[in-house]
Design a protein around this motif. Structure first.
Motif, PDB file in Angstrom:
ATOM      1  N   ILE A 180       0.838  -1.198   0.000  1.00  0.00           N
ATOM      2  CA  ILE A 180       0.000   0.000   0.000  1.00  0.00           C
ATOM      3  C   ILE A 180       0.873   1.248   0.000  1.00  0.00           C
ATOM      4  O   ILE A 180       0.636   2.203  -0.756  1.00  0.00           O
ATOM      5  CB  ILE A 180      -0.950   0.001   1.220  1.00  0.00           C
ATOM      6  CG1 ILE A 180      -2.034  -1.074   1.043  1.00  0.00           C
ATOM      7  CG2 ILE A 180      -1.591   1.370   1.414  1.00  0.00           C
ATOM      8  CD1 ILE A 180      -2.860  -1.325   2.290  1.00  0.00           C
ATOM      9  N   ALA A 184       1.047   3.799  -3.118  1.00  0.00           N
ATOM     10  CA  ALA A 184       0.625   5.183  -2.884  1.00  0.00           C
ATOM     11  C   ALA A 184       1.681   6.163  -3.383  1.00  0.00           C
ATOM     12  O   ALA A 184       1.360   7.175  -4.031  1.00  0.00           O
ATOM     13  CB  ALA A 184       0.349   5.407  -1.404  1.00  0.00           C
ATOM     14  N   LEU A 231      -6.656   5.047  -2.407  1.00  0.00           N
ATOM     15  CA  LEU A 231      -5.296   5.294  -2.886  1.00  0.00           C
ATOM     16  C   LEU A 231      -5.276   6.142  -4.153  1.00  0.00           C
ATOM     17  O   LEU A 231      -4.230   6.345  -4.750  1.00  0.00           O
ATOM     18  CB  LEU A 231      -4.584   3.962  -3.159  1.00  0.00           C
ATOM     19  CG  LEU A 231      -4.162   3.171  -1.927  1.00  0.00           C
ATOM     20  CD1 LEU A 231      -3.793   1.742  -2.302  1.00  0.00           C
ATOM     21  CD2 LEU A 231      -2.985   3.856  -1.257  1.00  0.00           C
TER      22      LEU A 231
END
Length: 350
Positions: A180, A184, A231
């Motif tokens: 993640i 991102a 995101l």
């Protein structure tokens, strides 16, 4: 309606083509259409370069101007090994044939690796939108482990003329937090450079499979989608939901009885509708994956998936192995049939 769609769907045709969604009404969704970017995406914080590049995808191929997309993804040489992916049709060891299939198949874009697209960038980057997949699950390490790792930098994709980048996150896996964070950062850089961002929102956890495979449950995939749009993905790729109740089976996390009593049903279109709803009610497009090639019924399964996606309010299909693991002429025909579903005005939103 084109009779061939009904013929292919067979006994499922009435259920899939006549279903009315009574869970989340279509009036609550931002639906695909010729004005989708103007009406929805321009209201976001995406800069003008992202709007231009995203539009270049939506305005390319046989589905240009419809608000729907058909994308050819070929990164399976990394994800599943080159031998397993290309032995059925060795022509596709050559990256140029991957791009040729996408062009001749009338696709909106071709999605592949740094290596594949970089090899032919100067010949084709101006002829079809490039979507560079920046991370992969590498399966040569033994014992096998499952993780998505970066294979290059966003700036490399920009330099080869790509209009978009794609990435996968294995939500639910031990490595998800790192993935993640990495994605991102990559998406922020891609947006800064003006590239659109596509996110493969897949689940990966052995606890999600207990007799039934809840990696494709509407509730768990829906939450993965919701994390993906958080995101700032511009398009979400997700496996089409096949069941529901993953949260209740795992007995972990938070859900609500209303998800199962009011917002979904057992009908495949309603399950997919919930996936769309979790993409900010369609403000971020949902494309479903075409799945593995299983042989003679690939066309039936591809058309079925497209009908469900379209009627649920989805944005299109991203189908690879069903197309490239066969002679190019047959692959082109399969891609065109998928596109024909989205071009048929009689296949309506449920």
């Amino acid at each position: 309606m084109s009779h061939w769609i009904e013929d292919l769907l067979g006994v499922e045709a009435p259920s899939l083509l006549e279903h009315e969604c009574r869970t989340i009404d279509q009036s609550r969704l931002s639906l695909p259409g010729p004005d989708f970017i103007d009406a929805v995406v321009t209201q976001s914080d995406r800069n003008a370069r992202v709007l231009r590049n995203l539009s270049s995808i939506f305005q390319h191929g046989r589905l240009a101007g419809t608000g729907y997309v058909s994308i050819l993804p070929v990164d399976q040489g990394v994800e599943h090994s080159a031998g397993a992916s290309f032995a059925p049709n060795p022509d596709y060891f050559d990256p140029e044939n991957i791009v040729r299939l996408a062009i001749e198949g009338g696709c909106n874009a071709v999605a592949s690796t740094f290596g594949v697209l970089g090899q032919v960038a100067r010949k084709y980057a101006h002829k079809i939108p490039f979507l560079v997949k920046i991370n992969h699950n590498e399966l040569l390490t033994y014992p096998t482990h499952y993780d998505q790792i970066l294979f290059g930098q966003v700036d490399q994709a920009f330099d080869m003329g790509a209009v978009a980048v794609g990435a996968t996150i294995y939500f639910g896996s031990p490595e998800a937090d790192r993935q993640i964070t990495e994605v991102a950062e990559c998406f922020a850089r891609a947006h800064e450079l003006g590239m659109a961002c596509f996110l493969w929102c897949y689940l990966r956890n052995s606890a999600f499979k207990n007799g039934t495979d809840y990696h494709v449950s509407a509730d768990l995939t829906g939450q993965a989608n919701h994390l993906g749009v958080t995101l700032q993905a511009d398009v979400i790729k997700q496996k089409q939901a096949e069941n529901n109740g993953g949260y209740n089976m795992v007995n972990f996390g938070k859900t609500s009885p209303l998800v199962y009593d009011e917002l979904t049903s057992d009908h495949p279109i309603d399950l997919c509708r919930y996936q769309v709803a979790c993409c900010y009610m369609g403000r971020v497009g949902l494309i479903n994956s075409g799945g593995a090639s299983s042989g003679s019924d690939d066309l039936v399964q591809a058309v079925r998936t497209a009908v469900i996606n379209k009627r649920a309010g989805g944005t299109g299909l991203i189908s690879g192995r069903k197309a490239f693991q066969r002679p190019m002429s047959e692959g082109v025909q399969l891609l065109n049939r998928i596109q024909d579903v989205y071009m048929d005005d009689n296949v309506t939103i449920a």
